[in-house]
Scaffold this motif. Structure first.
Motif, short mmCIF file in Angstrom:
data_model
loop_
_atom_site.label_atom_id
_atom_site.label_comp_id
_atom_site.label_asym_id
_atom_site.label_seq_id
_atom_site.Cartn_x
_atom_site.Cartn_y
_atom_site.Cartn_z
N PHE A 269 40.28 34.37 38.23
CA PHE A 269 39.05 34.46 37.45
C PHE A 269 39.19 35.66 36.52
O PHE A 269 39.54 36.75 36.97
CB PHE A 269 37.84 34.67 38.36
N SER A 270 38.91 35.47 35.24
CA SER A 270 38.99 36.60 34.32
C SER A 270 37.81 36.58 33.36
O SER A 270 37.27 35.53 33.01
CB SER A 270 40.31 36.58 33.54
N TRP A 271 37.42 37.80 32.99
CA TRP A 271 36.31 38.03 32.07
C TRP A 271 36.51 39.38 31.42
O TRP A 271 36.63 40.39 32.12
CB TRP A 271 34.97 37.98 32.83
N ASP A 272 36.56 39.41 30.10
CA ASP A 272 36.61 40.65 29.34
C ASP A 272 37.61 41.67 29.91
O ASP A 272 37.24 42.76 30.33
CB ASP A 272 35.21 41.26 29.26
N LYS A 273 38.88 41.29 29.98
CA LYS A 273 39.98 42.15 30.43
C LYS A 273 39.92 42.50 31.92
O LYS A 273 40.63 43.39 32.38
CB LYS A 273 40.05 43.43 29.61
N VAL A 274 39.07 41.84 32.68
CA VAL A 274 39.01 42.04 34.13
C VAL A 274 39.51 40.75 34.77
O VAL A 274 39.09 39.66 34.39
CB VAL A 274 37.56 42.34 34.60
N ARG A 275 40.41 40.88 35.75
CA ARG A 275 40.98 39.70 36.40
C ARG A 275 40.99 39.90 37.91
O ARG A 275 41.47 40.92 38.40
CB ARG A 275 42.41 39.46 35.92
N TYR A 276 40.46 38.91 38.60
CA TYR A 276 40.50 38.89 40.06
C TYR A 276 41.17 37.59 40.48
O TYR A 276 41.08 36.58 39.79
CB TYR A 276 39.10 38.97 40.66
N GLU A 277 41.82 37.63 41.65
CA GLU A 277 42.61 36.47 42.06
C GLU A 277 42.43 36.19 43.55
O GLU A 277 42.33 37.11 44.36
CB GLU A 277 44.08 36.75 41.75
N VAL A 278 42.42 34.90 43.88
CA VAL A 278 42.42 34.45 45.27
C VAL A 278 43.72 33.68 45.49
O VAL A 278 44.00 32.72 44.77
CB VAL A 278 41.21 33.54 45.58
N ASP A 279 44.52 34.13 46.44
CA ASP A 279 45.80 33.49 46.74
C ASP A 279 45.73 32.83 48.12
O ASP A 279 45.24 33.43 49.07
CB ASP A 279 46.94 34.51 46.75
N VAL A 280 46.28 31.61 48.19
CA VAL A 280 46.35 30.89 49.46
C VAL A 280 47.82 30.61 49.75
O VAL A 280 48.51 29.98 48.94
CB VAL A 280 45.56 29.56 49.41
N SER A 281 48.29 31.08 50.89
CA SER A 281 49.67 30.86 51.30
C SER A 281 49.88 29.41 51.72
O SER A 281 49.09 28.87 52.50
CB SER A 281 50.02 31.79 52.46
#
Length: 149
Positions: free
Chosen positions: A126-138
């Protein structure tokens, strides 16, 4: 001669009146924050954590019930759809999904959890205005991790 100014001891504002004004100003300030358009860093973080929670819940239910559980992305409605619920994605958030290249019920596949706890693996950014967060599933053990940089 100086004229003495007579003051009324009841003149002026009281502490209660000052507190009332401060409460009104605080309420107006909080409304401004809520009514401003855009997602913001806090809402983006909340969206990421909600997504991770839904993925963990689907994995747990898959293990407990012995049946596969799926999460998919409805691109037209901008929602993540799981067997246990739906998460709305704001219009100004960019979503990037790396995972299974399939379509389930007309929606883009994100991840499938198997009864043994494993998964197809996925990364949802998920990204918005130079901010990025991520959810990873193995893919190996179905572990869900969140990257809040």
């Amino acid at each position: 001669m100086t004229d003495a100014v007579k003051t009324d001891p009841r003149a002026g504002s009281t502490l209660i009146e000052m507190m009332a004004v401060m409460v009104i100003i605080a309420m107006l300030a909080s409304l401004v924050g809520v009514l401003l358009p855009g997602t913001g860093r806090g809402r983006l973080k909340a969206l990421t954590l909600q997504t991770a929670a839904m993925m963990r819940r689907e994995r747990l239910v898959a293990v407990l019930t012995g049946s596969s559980r799926r999460i998919s992305l409805d691109t037209s409605a901008r929602t993540l759809v799981g067997d246990s619920g739906v998460i709305a994605i704001p219009r100004d958030v960019v979503v990037d999904v790396v995972g299974v290249d399939e379509t389930w019920a007309g929606r883009q596949a994100v991840v499938r959890f198997e009864p043994d706890g494993a998964s197809t693996g996925a990364a949802v950014k998920f990204s918005w205005d130079k901010v990025r967060y991520e959810v990873d599933v193995s893919w190996y053990n179905g572990r869900v991790a969140v990257d809040l940089q």
